[in-house]
Motif scaffolding. Sequence first.
Motif, PDB file in Angstrom:
ATOM      1  N   GLY A  96       0.820  -1.196   0.000  1.00  0.00           N
ATOM      2  CA  GLY A  96       0.000   0.000   0.000  1.00  0.00           C
ATOM      3  C   GLY A  96       0.857   1.250   0.000  1.00  0.00           C
ATOM      4  N   SER A  97       0.220   2.384   0.182  1.00  0.00           N
ATOM      5  CA  SER A  97       0.951   3.658   0.159  1.00  0.00           C
ATOM      6  C   SER A  97       1.947   3.784   1.303  1.00  0.00           C
ATOM      7  CB  SER A  97      -0.040   4.823   0.217  1.00  0.00           C
ATOM      8  OG  SER A  97      -0.859   4.717   1.376  1.00  0.00           O
ATOM      9  N   SER A  98       1.693   3.066   2.398  1.00  0.00           N
ATOM     10  CA  SER A  98       2.588   3.159   3.555  1.00  0.00           C
ATOM     11  C   SER A  98       3.635   2.049   3.590  1.00  0.00           C
ATOM     12  CB  SER A  98       1.780   3.139   4.848  1.00  0.00           C
ATOM     13  OG  SER A  98       0.959   1.991   4.906  1.00  0.00           O
ATOM     14  N   GLY A  99       3.714   1.224   2.540  1.00  0.00           N
ATOM     15  CA  GLY A  99       4.743   0.206   2.479  1.00  0.00           C
ATOM     16  C   GLY A  99       4.192  -1.200   2.300  1.00  0.00           C
ATOM     17  N   GLN A 100       5.062  -2.175   2.524  1.00  0.00           N
ATOM     18  CA  GLN A 100       4.713  -3.582   2.362  1.00  0.00           C
ATOM     19  C   GLN A 100       4.560  -4.253   3.718  1.00  0.00           C
ATOM     20  OE1 GLN A 100       6.685  -6.277  -0.651  1.00  0.00           O
ATOM     21  NE2 GLN A 100       7.507  -7.237   1.197  1.00  0.00           N
ATOM     22  N   PHE A 101       3.545  -5.104   3.829  1.00  0.00           N
ATOM     23  CA  PHE A 101       3.283  -5.820   5.081  1.00  0.00           C
ATOM     24  C   PHE A 101       3.070  -7.304   4.777  1.00  0.00           C
ATOM     25  CE2 PHE A 101       1.632  -1.524   5.411  1.00  0.00           C
ATOM     26  CZ  PHE A 101       2.197  -1.058   6.581  1.00  0.00           C
ATOM     27  N   ARG A 102       3.525  -8.132   5.695  1.00  0.00           N
ATOM     28  CA  ARG A 102       3.252  -9.566   5.602  1.00  0.00           C
ATOM     29  C   ARG A 102       2.336  -9.970   6.745  1.00  0.00           C
ATOM     30  NH1 ARG A 102       8.956 -10.047   4.342  1.00  0.00           N
ATOM     31  NH2 ARG A 102       9.225 -10.587   2.143  1.00  0.00           N
ATOM     32  N   VAL A 103       1.322 -10.747   6.425  1.00  0.00           N
ATOM     33  CA  VAL A 103       0.397 -11.247   7.436  1.00  0.00           C
ATOM     34  C   VAL A 103       0.529 -12.756   7.495  1.00  0.00           C
ATOM     35  CG1 VAL A 103      -1.979 -11.287   8.256  1.00  0.00           C
ATOM     36  CG2 VAL A 103      -1.193  -9.382   6.831  1.00  0.00           C
ATOM     37  N   SER A 104       0.950 -13.269   8.664  1.00  0.00           N
ATOM     38  CA  SER A 104       1.085 -14.708   8.859  1.00  0.00           C
ATOM     39  C   SER A 104      -0.160 -15.220   9.576  1.00  0.00           C
ATOM     40  CB  SER A 104       2.341 -15.002   9.693  1.00  0.00           C
ATOM     41  OG  SER A 104       2.557 -16.392   9.794  1.00  0.00           O
ATOM     42  N   ILE A 105      -0.801 -16.227   8.973  1.00  0.00           N
ATOM     43  CA  ILE A 105      -2.049 -16.766   9.520  1.00  0.00           C
ATOM     44  C   ILE A 105      -1.910 -18.278   9.650  1.00  0.00           C
ATOM     45  CG2 ILE A 105      -4.559 -16.872   9.264  1.00  0.00           C
ATOM     46  CD1 ILE A 105      -4.250 -14.646   7.088  1.00  0.00           C
ATOM     47  N   SER A 106      -2.219 -18.798  10.834  1.00  0.00           N
ATOM     48  CA  SER A 106      -2.140 -20.241  11.050  1.00  0.00           C
ATOM     49  C   SER A 106      -3.449 -20.759  11.630  1.00  0.00           C
ATOM     50  CB  SER A 106      -0.992 -20.584  12.009  1.00  0.00           C
ATOM     51  OG  SER A 106      -1.021 -21.962  12.354  1.00  0.00           O
ATOM     52  N   ALA A 107      -3.912 -21.874  11.060  1.00  0.00           N
ATOM     53  CA  ALA A 107      -5.104 -22.552  11.585  1.00  0.00           C
ATOM     54  C   ALA A 107      -4.705 -23.848  12.285  1.00  0.00           C
ATOM     55  CB  ALA A 107      -6.078 -22.846  10.456  1.00  0.00           C
ATOM     56  N   ASN A 108      -3.460 -23.895  12.758  1.00  0.00           N
ATOM     57  CA  ASN A 108      -2.963 -25.071  13.474  1.00  0.00           C
ATOM     58  C   ASN A 108      -3.822 -25.319  14.716  1.00  0.00           C
ATOM     59  OD1 ASN A 108      -1.147 -26.372  15.658  1.00  0.00           O
ATOM     60  ND2 ASN A 108      -0.062 -26.777  13.758  1.00  0.00           N
ATOM     61  N   ALA A 109      -4.210 -26.565  14.917  1.00  0.00           N
ATOM     62  CA  ALA A 109      -5.125 -26.893  16.015  1.00  0.00           C
ATOM     63  C   ALA A 109      -4.541 -26.571  17.385  1.00  0.00           C
ATOM     64  CB  ALA A 109      -5.507 -28.368  15.950  1.00  0.00           C
ATOM     65  N   SER A 110      -3.227 -26.741  17.546  1.00  0.00           N
ATOM     66  CA  SER A 110      -2.619 -26.486  18.847  1.00  0.00           C
ATOM     67  C   SER A 110      -2.015 -25.097  18.960  1.00  0.00           C
ATOM     68  CB  SER A 110      -1.529 -27.534  19.124  1.00  0.00           C
ATOM     69  OG  SER A 110      -0.524 -27.473  18.131  1.00  0.00           O
ATOM     70  N   LEU A 111      -1.786 -24.421  17.817  1.00  0.00           N
ATOM     71  CA  LEU A 111      -1.120 -23.126  17.871  1.00  0.00           C
ATOM     72  C   LEU A 111      -1.672 -22.187  16.786  1.00  0.00           C
ATOM     73  CD1 LEU A 111       1.190 -22.369  19.867  1.00  0.00           C
ATOM     74  CD2 LEU A 111       2.742 -22.516  17.928  1.00  0.00           C
ATOM     75  N   PRO A 112      -2.963 -21.820  16.851  1.00  0.00           N
ATOM     76  CA  PRO A 112      -3.509 -20.905  15.841  1.00  0.00           C
ATOM     77  C   PRO A 112      -3.068 -19.472  16.116  1.00  0.00           C
ATOM     78  CG  PRO A 112      -5.177 -21.407  17.482  1.00  0.00           C
ATOM     79  CD  PRO A 112      -3.969 -22.224  17.831  1.00  0.00           C
ATOM     80  N   PHE A 113      -2.822 -18.696  15.054  1.00  0.00           N
ATOM     81  CA  PHE A 113      -2.427 -17.307  15.270  1.00  0.00           C
ATOM     82  C   PHE A 113      -2.635 -16.480  14.012  1.00  0.00           C
ATOM     83  CE2 PHE A 113       1.592 -19.537  14.123  1.00  0.00           C
ATOM     84  CZ  PHE A 113       1.917 -18.855  12.952  1.00  0.00           C
ATOM     85  N   LEU A 114      -2.553 -15.183  14.184  1.00  0.00           N
ATOM     86  CA  LEU A 114      -2.507 -14.221  13.089  1.00  0.00           C
ATOM     87  C   LEU A 114      -1.716 -13.026  13.593  1.00  0.00           C
ATOM     88  CD1 LEU A 114      -5.303 -12.988  10.710  1.00  0.00           C
ATOM     89  CD2 LEU A 114      -3.910 -11.337  11.946  1.00  0.00           C
ATOM     90  N   TYR A 115      -0.727 -12.586  12.821  1.00  0.00           N
ATOM     91  CA  TYR A 115       0.010 -11.386  13.195  1.00  0.00           C
ATOM     92  C   TYR A 115       0.788 -10.849  11.996  1.00  0.00           C
ATOM     93  CZ  TYR A 115       3.705 -14.930  14.029  1.00  0.00           C
ATOM     94  OH  TYR A 115       4.577 -15.974  13.925  1.00  0.00           O
ATOM     95  N   LEU A 116       1.148  -9.587  12.080  1.00  0.00           N
ATOM     96  CA  LEU A 116       2.008  -8.964  11.075  1.00  0.00           C
ATOM     97  C   LEU A 116       3.447  -9.365  11.363  1.00  0.00           C
ATOM     98  CD1 LEU A 116       0.420  -5.406  11.188  1.00  0.00           C
ATOM     99  CD2 LEU A 116       0.250  -7.005   9.270  1.00  0.00           C
ATOM    100  N   THR A 117       4.207  -9.638  10.318  1.00  0.00           N
ATOM    101  CA  THR A 117       5.582 -10.084  10.515  1.00  0.00           C
ATOM    102  C   THR A 117       6.482  -9.571   9.402  1.00  0.00           C
ATOM    103  OG1 THR A 117       6.994 -12.026  10.733  1.00  0.00           O
ATOM    104  CG2 THR A 117       5.108 -12.250   9.281  1.00  0.00           C
ATOM    105  N   ASP A 118       7.760  -9.474   9.691  1.00  0.00           N
ATOM    106  CA  ASP A 118       8.749  -9.130   8.667  1.00  0.00           C
ATOM    107  C   ASP A 118       9.402 -10.381   8.087  1.00  0.00           C
ATOM    108  OD1 ASP A 118       8.401  -6.379   9.035  1.00  0.00           O
ATOM    109  OD2 ASP A 118       9.816  -6.344  10.716  1.00  0.00           O
ATOM    110  N   THR A 119       9.103 -11.514   8.666  1.00  0.00           N
ATOM    111  CA  THR A 119       9.763 -12.760   8.283  1.00  0.00           C
ATOM    112  C   THR A 119       9.042 -13.422   7.116  1.00  0.00           C
ATOM    113  OG1 THR A 119      10.404 -13.090  10.596  1.00  0.00           O
ATOM    114  CG2 THR A 119      10.567 -14.987   9.123  1.00  0.00           C
ATOM    115  N   ASN A 120       9.832 -13.778   6.102  1.00  0.00           N
ATOM    116  CA  ASN A 120       9.287 -14.532   4.970  1.00  0.00           C
ATOM    117  C   ASN A 120       9.512 -16.012   5.204  1.00  0.00           C
ATOM    118  OD1 ASN A 120       8.049 -15.033   2.570  1.00  0.00           O
ATOM    119  ND2 ASN A 120       9.674 -14.205   1.271  1.00  0.00           N
ATOM    120  N   LYS A 121       8.697 -16.838   4.605  1.00  0.00           N
ATOM    121  CA  LYS A 121       8.846 -18.283   4.752  1.00  0.00           C
ATOM    122  C   LYS A 121       8.915 -18.938   3.383  1.00  0.00           C
ATOM    123  CE  LYS A 121       6.677 -19.004   9.267  1.00  0.00           C
ATOM    124  NZ  LYS A 121       5.651 -19.780  10.000  1.00  0.00           N
ATOM    125  N   THR A 122       9.696 -20.018   3.325  1.00  0.00           N
ATOM    126  CA  THR A 122       9.839 -20.758   2.076  1.00  0.00           C
ATOM    127  C   THR A 122       8.561 -21.531   1.789  1.00  0.00           C
ATOM    128  OG1 THR A 122      12.198 -21.014   2.512  1.00  0.00           O
ATOM    129  CG2 THR A 122      11.236 -22.440   0.823  1.00  0.00           C
TER     130      THR A 122
END
Length: 584
Positions: free
Chosen positions: A41-67
């Motif tokens: 967007g106009s303010s830059g690039q953001f990564r959103v990591s989303i997990s539906a893991n049964a034991s560890l679900p989460f969503l957050y903004l991150t700078d880390t890329n994944k393979t």
Amino acid sequence: MAFDGIVIAGLVHELNQTILNTKISKIAQPENDELLLTCKGSSGQFRVSISANASLPFLYLTDTNKTSPLQAPTFCMVLRKHIANGRIISITQPHMERIIHLKIEHLNEMGDICHKTLVIELMGKHSNIIFCDEDGTMIDSIKHVSSAVSSLREVLPGRPYFIPATQEDKFNAMTMDATQICDAIKAKPMSICKAIYTTFTGVSPLVASELAYRAGMDADQSLLACTDDEIHHLANHIAWFFDEIRHNEFHPVIVRKDKRPIEFSAIELTMYQDYEMEHMESISQMLEVFYAERNIYNRIHQKSADLRKIVTTALERNQKKYQLQQKQQKDAEKREKYKLYGELINVYGYNLQDQAKELVCENFYDNNKEIRIPLDPQKTARENSQKYFDKYGKLKRTSEALEVQLAETKAQIDHLESIQNSLNIALSADDLVQIKEELMEYGFIKKHKHGKKQKIKSKPFHYISSDGYDMYVGKNNYQNDELTFKFATGNDWWFHAKKMPGSHVIVKNKGGEMPDRVFEEAGKLAGYYSSGRDSDKLEIDYLQKKNVKKPAGSAPGFVVYYTNYSLTIHPDISGLTLVESSNT
């Protein structure tokens, strides 16, 4: 952990400040149950990591890329087909549920404007990521749920989407005032904490306990035992709290105990005043740090599971063996009775009648008290006497052998308990290498003939005291020996928890007298890195290294000393500075 509706509310506010009106430039699925969205967007690039893991679900903004896998999964391909380069036009949370709706505007094949919704349900084992059409029909989901799995709701392409009706009896406190809140919770036959989190949507037991604490009430107290004024007081605090949430007043924090993360929350947790609090700049940062650190501890625990099983099995076996040997030793203590019987038969047996079943005589070893000695009627007095002397001799030899065996078994138990303690304080895979080497060296794990020896990278902990003294802590028995007998000099100070498995702690002496505070801090380290770390108070032995000796042939980490000082501490090291793993 409390990934509840309050944390979701904070995340939604954060996402509205960052990725609202951005374009989805990249969609990846690095894991079977995980998505990674890249938004620009106009303010830059953001990564959103989303997990539906049964034991560890989460969503957050991150700078880390994944393979990502070379072949994208079907769900990822569906998303790319529909919403690649789509614009996020709305981010909402329905009714304080643990659900986030990302509404996305995109162009279809004909160039017409369409809308789709990405529904992220962060509900523990029921977590899912569902892709829906404008009319609420499910296009696909990262996890398919058939009627055979859930009778409440099917999650399959073509089915209508709806929120599971699991919380119909709960209220949304965001839309209520103090009076309505009071009416909702009063007269519930349960504890204050349970009454709060079972009444209001999105409230976890953690937040419920915090609300009770803010109101100055015991979370475990029964609500029926509260007066009307107390319930009104509690309702006011709940209303004030949700007023803060309405105004997006979030204070993300991670609660640590002995450096380890134990809780996180989007709000200030005043009930944890005695714990270390780490305030974070954002909800995303809090979640990323917390899950990353918890993953480290969980991963190490999993990697050490096989070693723990080996140690536990060997320890249980030796403890049973030790108990059996103690019982045998106790039985062998009866030998003196048989020696006495033999001597008395020799003295008084001259007038025994043939086939006598017992000898009644005076025991001249016990003030001539009468004693009855059982006899074998088929044997003569001499033969009965010899029988008892033979029993005595056999039990004496058994007792002497058991003394050696008991000492060996106790040493084995102590050794295994020290290895168990090393496993408990291991923080990385490197820390496990030396422990495995020790288990192989002492026969608990079979050595591989042609196995390549792993390089030892693990080093002792290095702390700096408040007065600038270097303090070193061994992570395992090999490091304990290295620190005490190769690294430390004669006038350095040595610390260890009294009569329990634990690390050797070395304080380097700068010359002259050390401040009392250094002794106390080193004692805390010795207590924390011992099997008694959860105790309220521990006794610590300390002395100069030159007075610590290692018996020949003893197991690694085993030492003896005959003169020492002692201090009593509470094993809390939250105020100490860990520099790094030492390079001694």
